[in-house]
Design a protein around this motif. Structure first.
Motif, short mmCIF file in Angstrom:
data_model
loop_
_atom_site.label_atom_id
_atom_site.label_comp_id
_atom_site.label_asym_id
_atom_site.label_seq_id
_atom_site.Cartn_x
_atom_site.Cartn_y
_atom_site.Cartn_z
N ASN A 59 -4.95 11.62 4.68
CA ASN A 59 -3.57 11.89 4.22
C ASN A 59 -2.63 10.72 4.47
OD1 ASN A 59 -4.73 14.73 5.49
ND2 ASN A 59 -3.83 14.87 3.45
N LEU A 60 -2.92 9.62 3.81
CA LEU A 60 -2.11 8.42 4.00
C LEU A 60 -0.67 8.64 3.55
CD1 LEU A 60 -4.53 5.56 2.87
CD2 LEU A 60 -4.20 6.60 5.12
N PHE A 61 0.26 8.26 4.38
CA PHE A 61 1.71 8.36 4.10
C PHE A 61 2.09 9.80 3.70
CE2 PHE A 61 0.22 4.12 2.72
CZ PHE A 61 0.81 3.36 3.73
N GLY A 62 1.38 10.78 4.29
CA GLY A 62 1.70 12.17 4.01
C GLY A 62 1.25 12.66 2.64
N THR A 63 0.47 11.89 1.92
CA THR A 63 -0.05 12.35 0.63
C THR A 63 -1.42 12.99 0.85
OG1 THR A 63 -1.27 10.32 0.13
CG2 THR A 63 1.08 10.38 -0.48
N ASP A 64 -2.08 13.40 -0.23
CA ASP A 64 -3.42 13.95 -0.04
C ASP A 64 -4.49 12.88 -0.23
OD1 ASP A 64 -3.28 13.61 -2.72
OD2 ASP A 64 -3.60 15.72 -3.25
N TYR A 65 -4.07 11.62 -0.25
CA TYR A 65 -5.05 10.55 -0.41
C TYR A 65 -5.59 10.10 0.95
CZ TYR A 65 -7.31 6.20 -1.60
OH TYR A 65 -8.24 5.21 -1.72
N SER A 66 -6.93 10.02 1.04
CA SER A 66 -7.58 9.61 2.29
C SER A 66 -8.54 8.47 2.01
CB SER A 66 -8.38 10.77 2.89
OG SER A 66 -7.55 11.90 3.05
N LEU A 67 -8.68 7.59 2.98
CA LEU A 67 -9.56 6.44 2.76
C LEU A 67 -10.21 5.98 4.05
CD1 LEU A 67 -10.66 4.07 1.02
CD2 LEU A 67 -8.56 2.82 1.56
N ARG A 68 -11.50 5.67 3.95
CA ARG A 68 -12.25 5.09 5.06
C ARG A 68 -12.85 3.76 4.62
NH1 ARG A 68 -17.06 8.43 7.32
NH2 ARG A 68 -17.55 6.56 8.50
N ILE A 69 -12.77 2.76 5.47
CA ILE A 69 -13.39 1.46 5.17
C ILE A 69 -14.42 1.15 6.26
CG2 ILE A 69 -13.01 -1.03 4.82
CD1 ILE A 69 -10.17 -0.49 3.97
N SER A 70 -15.61 0.70 5.87
CA SER A 70 -16.62 0.29 6.85
C SER A 70 -17.19 -1.07 6.48
CB SER A 70 -17.81 1.27 6.88
OG SER A 70 -17.39 2.58 7.05
N THR A 71 -17.67 -1.78 7.50
CA THR A 71 -18.33 -3.06 7.24
C THR A 71 -19.84 -2.86 7.18
OG1 THR A 71 -18.43 -3.50 9.61
CG2 THR A 71 -16.55 -4.41 8.42
N HIS A 72 -20.49 -3.74 6.47
CA HIS A 72 -21.96 -3.71 6.38
C HIS A 72 -22.44 -5.15 6.37
CE1 HIS A 72 -25.84 -1.82 5.04
NE2 HIS A 72 -26.05 -3.06 4.63
N LEU A 73 -23.34 -5.48 7.29
CA LEU A 73 -23.80 -6.87 7.40
C LEU A 73 -25.08 -7.11 6.63
CD1 LEU A 73 -23.54 -8.03 11.12
CD2 LEU A 73 -22.30 -8.96 9.17
N GLY A 74 -25.09 -8.14 5.81
CA GLY A 74 -26.33 -8.62 5.20
C GLY A 74 -27.14 -9.37 6.25
N ALA A 75 -28.20 -10.06 5.81
CA ALA A 75 -29.05 -10.70 6.81
C ALA A 75 -29.67 -11.99 6.31
CB ALA A 75 -30.12 -9.73 7.28
N GLY A 76 -28.87 -12.78 5.60
CA GLY A 76 -29.38 -14.09 5.22
C GLY A 76 -30.12 -14.08 3.90
N ALA A 77 -29.43 -13.84 2.81
CA ALA A 77 -30.03 -13.89 1.47
C ALA A 77 -28.91 -14.15 0.47
CB ALA A 77 -30.77 -12.59 1.14
N LEU A 81 0.85 -1.20 0.00
CA LEU A 81 0.00 0.00 0.00
C LEU A 81 0.88 1.25 0.00
CD1 LEU A 81 -2.83 1.32 0.15
CD2 LEU A 81 -2.62 1.27 2.64
N ARG A 82 1.93 1.22 0.82
CA ARG A 82 2.83 2.37 0.86
C ARG A 82 3.46 2.62 -0.52
NH1 ARG A 82 5.78 4.76 5.00
NH2 ARG A 82 5.26 3.08 6.42
N LYS A 83 3.89 1.51 -1.13
CA LYS A 83 4.51 1.63 -2.46
C LYS A 83 3.51 2.21 -3.46
CE LYS A 83 6.36 -1.48 -6.05
NZ LYS A 83 6.74 -2.89 -6.32
N ALA A 84 2.27 1.69 -3.43
CA ALA A 84 1.26 2.17 -4.37
C ALA A 84 1.00 3.66 -4.17
CB ALA A 84 -0.04 1.37 -4.21
N VAL A 85 0.73 4.05 -2.93
CA VAL A 85 0.29 5.42 -2.67
C VAL A 85 1.44 6.42 -2.82
CG1 VAL A 85 -0.67 6.96 -0.90
CG2 VAL A 85 -1.62 4.66 -1.21
N THR A 86 2.67 6.02 -2.46
CA THR A 86 3.75 7.00 -2.49
C THR A 86 4.57 6.96 -3.77
OG1 THR A 86 5.27 5.52 -1.33
CG2 THR A 86 4.01 7.05 0.03
N LEU A 87 4.62 5.81 -4.44
CA LEU A 87 5.52 5.71 -5.60
C LEU A 87 4.80 5.49 -6.93
CD1 LEU A 87 8.27 3.40 -4.03
CD2 LEU A 87 8.35 5.90 -4.29
#
Ligand SMILES: Cc1cc2nc3c(=O)[nH]c(=O)nc-3n(C[C@H](O)[C@H](O)[C@H](O)COP(=O)(O)O)c2cc1C
Ligand code: FES
Lengths: 424, 194
Positions: free
Chosen positions: A157-175, A38-44
């Motif tokens: 600002n991941l690794f000092g860049t201007d890229y930001s990211l949030r991850i969240s989980t979401h649960l289904g309910a049996g389908a 991830l560091r390599k991707a975002v910074t290089l």
């Protein structure tokens, strides 16, 4: 890129927790090269370079369809924002339990894959859609995401860049249907989990109508390795057109069921006999389903056993590789009983939106029940074949198609089983 | 869709879910874009089910009010997904997988025998109102059949590589826990004979 020509590694690439204890601990994961990709991707690397590397690797979607992953990422509409990544962790195909092991055993590699995919398609929000039964996995992913935010691998600002990211989980309910990507997106939007008419496909019209990449958990877990070692290195594993490792979930009448991470192109024989230890109780193998309950039945003769499990070869024996959930069926199993089982599943899981799938599975279950109980005639078997044929090609999503695979192939390839059970 | 109510409404409302779980609700809503509150319907239903394993009409209405959805829309979500219940069942739902891969490894016999020992049929609840046995589809644990999950207001727990004796022992433990624990649920089930 780097590592070209290096021998594929001896250990696991995906199920690394089998060699590295506590790799589900962030510190341990980092000590073993975690988040370097991830560091390599975002910074290089630029986002398009990341996508290009994934294209070079030949990685194809592990959720079932085998669609080239890098190519899918290029379909994102770059004129409209925001973009979203949705990881498909619905894993509900009978016989499939690989994503569960990844998320329980090696969760950070999966999360790193989600993050790299998000960077590549310029998404600042990603969701993980888990089947409701994975409630405890969702709780531990939430904790792991928090740990990543504290360590600066997620957030602003991941690794000092201007890229930001949030991850969240979401649960289904049996389908089960919510594993289908457009039904999944509807479900995430708080609606009934029913498929959308396509096109447009998610990369142009996805979550909240915005450009979205939906990828399977296993697909995304490959990505950090590809970015770290390079796409050419990855191509060393597997076959020319089906590159990389695949986790085969082996189940049914086999001595050692379990997940086996092997190169694509491994034969059925090697998986079932070498790794799986063969058929228990001195019985003989009769049939194989390669893609869970959604498979046609492969007659388990020598030709089939020597077939390579990759996207190109499995069709030669009249089936698809799909999610590579290999169900082994021995010679004590009656095929009418088996298709009654699979049709029960599909009737239960049909979302009801398309008439041929809803009504067809309703009729099929009546027929398969009577046939399995020996209360039907060969005419009923022909009728069943007819009803199944009518469903073909008439539905919004592939669930209808999946439901008839075992029925049609069962009647075509195991006719004597039906002749034995019908009343004369 | 009516999404005019701001997040602060949630805390102002005096209805049971909002007053009891204000912080949890805020955290759930924060996961989704402000104009997409409806996405929170599934997590809010889980939150509601934490109370007593089913969601009643008033709570559906309340969730609808929080999210700007009609009660009917919320009810249709409850009806569509199999892990939501709109009426009370046993305190513990023992959900046994009898799907094809598990059936090939003896799951059907396991189900029949367990039900016989409990004196109920699949789908029924034991007389004390505590244990409901259900047959379910693949739970992604096919290598460890027979297996089941226990769904209760506390969430879901997997039990793999089971024998009938194991399962009966677990059921006894659940019963002990239920009678000892401070359950609001027992009072609902006045027909309990234990
Ligand atoms: C009925 C149905 C069920 C599906 N279930 C799943 C699933 O549980 N997990 C999954 O990753 N893909 C599932 N898929 C495939 C998804 O629609 C989609 O192709 C996939 O998530 C794309 O990811 P990939 O390219 O990484 O494979 C299903 C498809 C259908 C038609
Ligand atoms: S078939 Fe029972 S867990 Fe998969």
């Amino acid at each position: 890129m780097n590592d070209v020509g290096r021998e594929p590694p001896a250990g696991h690439i995906l199920l690394r927790h089998r060699e590295i204890p506590e790799i589900d601990n962030l510190e341990v994961y980092r000590q073993n090269g975690g988040f370097e990709a991830l560091r390599k991707a975002v910074t290089l690397m630029g986002p398009d370079e990341v996508t290009e590397e994934v294209k070079t690797s030949g990685l194809r979607g592990r959720g079932g369809a085998g669609f080239p992953t890098g190519l899918k990422w290029t379909f994102i509409d770059y004129d409209r924002y925001p973009h979203y990544v949705v990881a498909n962790a619905d894993e509900s195909e009978p016989g499939t339990y690989k994503d569960r092991e990844i998320m329980e055993g090696n969760p950070f590699q999966f999360l790193e894959g989600v993050a790299i995919c998000a960077y590549a398609i310029r998404a600042e929000t990603a969701y993980i859609y888990l089947r409701g039964e994975f409630w405890q996995i969702a709780e531990s992913l939430d904790r792991q995401i928090e740990a990543l935010e504290r360590s600066g691998f997620l957030g602003d600002n991941l690794f000092g860049t201007d890229y930001s990211l949030r991850i969240s989980t979401h649960l289904g309910a049996g389908a089960y249907i919510c594993g289908e990507e457009t039904a999944l997106l509807e479900s995430m939007e708080g609606k009934l989990g029913q498929p959308r008419l396509r096109p447009p496909f998610p990369p142009s019209f996805g979550l909240y109508g915005k450009p979205t990449v939906v990828n399977n958990v296993e697909t995304l877990t490959n990505v950090p390795m590809i970015i770290k070692h390079g796409g050419d290195w990855y191509r060393n594993i597997g076959t020319e057109k089906s590159t990389g490792p695949k986790i085969f979930s082996l189940s049914g009448n086999v001595e050692r069921p379990g997940n086996y991470e092997l190169p694509l192109g491994t034969t059925f024989r090697e998986l079932i006999y070498e790794h799986g230890g063969g058929i228990p109780n001195g019985r003989l193998i009769k049939a194989i389903m390669a893609a869970g309950a959604s498979s046609s039945l492969i007659v388990a003769n020598d030709e089939a056993l020597d077939t390579k499990m990759d996207y190109e070869s499995v069709p030669n024996v009249g089936a698809q590789l799909g999610s590579a959930s290999v169900i082994v069926i021995d010679d004590t199993v009656s095929i009418p009983w088996l298709i009654n089982k699979t049709i029960h599943f599909f009737k239960h899981e049909s979302c009801g939106k398309c008439t041929p799938c809803r009504e067809g599975n309703y009729w099929m279950v009546h027929l398969t029940e009577r046939i399995a109980q020996g209360q039907a005639s060969m005419n009923d078997v022909e009728l069943l074949y007819d009803v199944a044929s009518q469903i073909k090609g008439k539905c919004l999503c592939a669930l209808g198609e999946f439901s008839i695979e075992a029925v049609l192939s069962g009647i075509e390839r195991f006719r004597t089983d039906f002749e034995q059970v019908v009343a004369d | 869709m009516n999404v005019s109510d701001g997040a602060s409404e949630v805390t102002k409302s005096l209805s049971p879910l909002s007053s009891k779980y204000a912080r949890e609700i805020e955290a759930i809503l924060a996961k989704y874009p402000p104009e997409q509150r409806r996405s929170a319907v599934m997590p809010l239903l889980y939150l509601a089910q934490k109370e007593r394993m089913y969601v009643d009409r008033e709570t559906m209405q309340e969730i609808g009010e929080i999210l700007g959805m009609s009660t009917t829309d919320v009810a249709s979500i409850v009806g569509f997904y199999s892990l939501y219940y709109d009426e009370p069942g046993g305190k513990y739902h023992i959900q046994i997988c009898t799907d094809l891969p598990c059936a090939l490894r003896g799951a059907e016999d396991f189900l029949v025998e367990l039900c016989e020992r409990l004196g109920i049929l699949p789908g029924e609840t034991t007389k004390d109102g505590l244990i409901t046995i259900e047959e379910v589809m693949c739970l992604a644990a096919c290598d460890n059949a027979p297996m089941f999950q226990v769904q209760s207001s506390q969430g879901l727990e997997y039990y793999e590589n089971q024998t009938v004796e194991n399962a009966l022992k677990l059921i006894e433990e659940l019963r002990t826990m239920a009678t000892r624990g401070p359950g609001h649920y027992e009072s609902i089930r006045s027909d309990s004979d234990e």
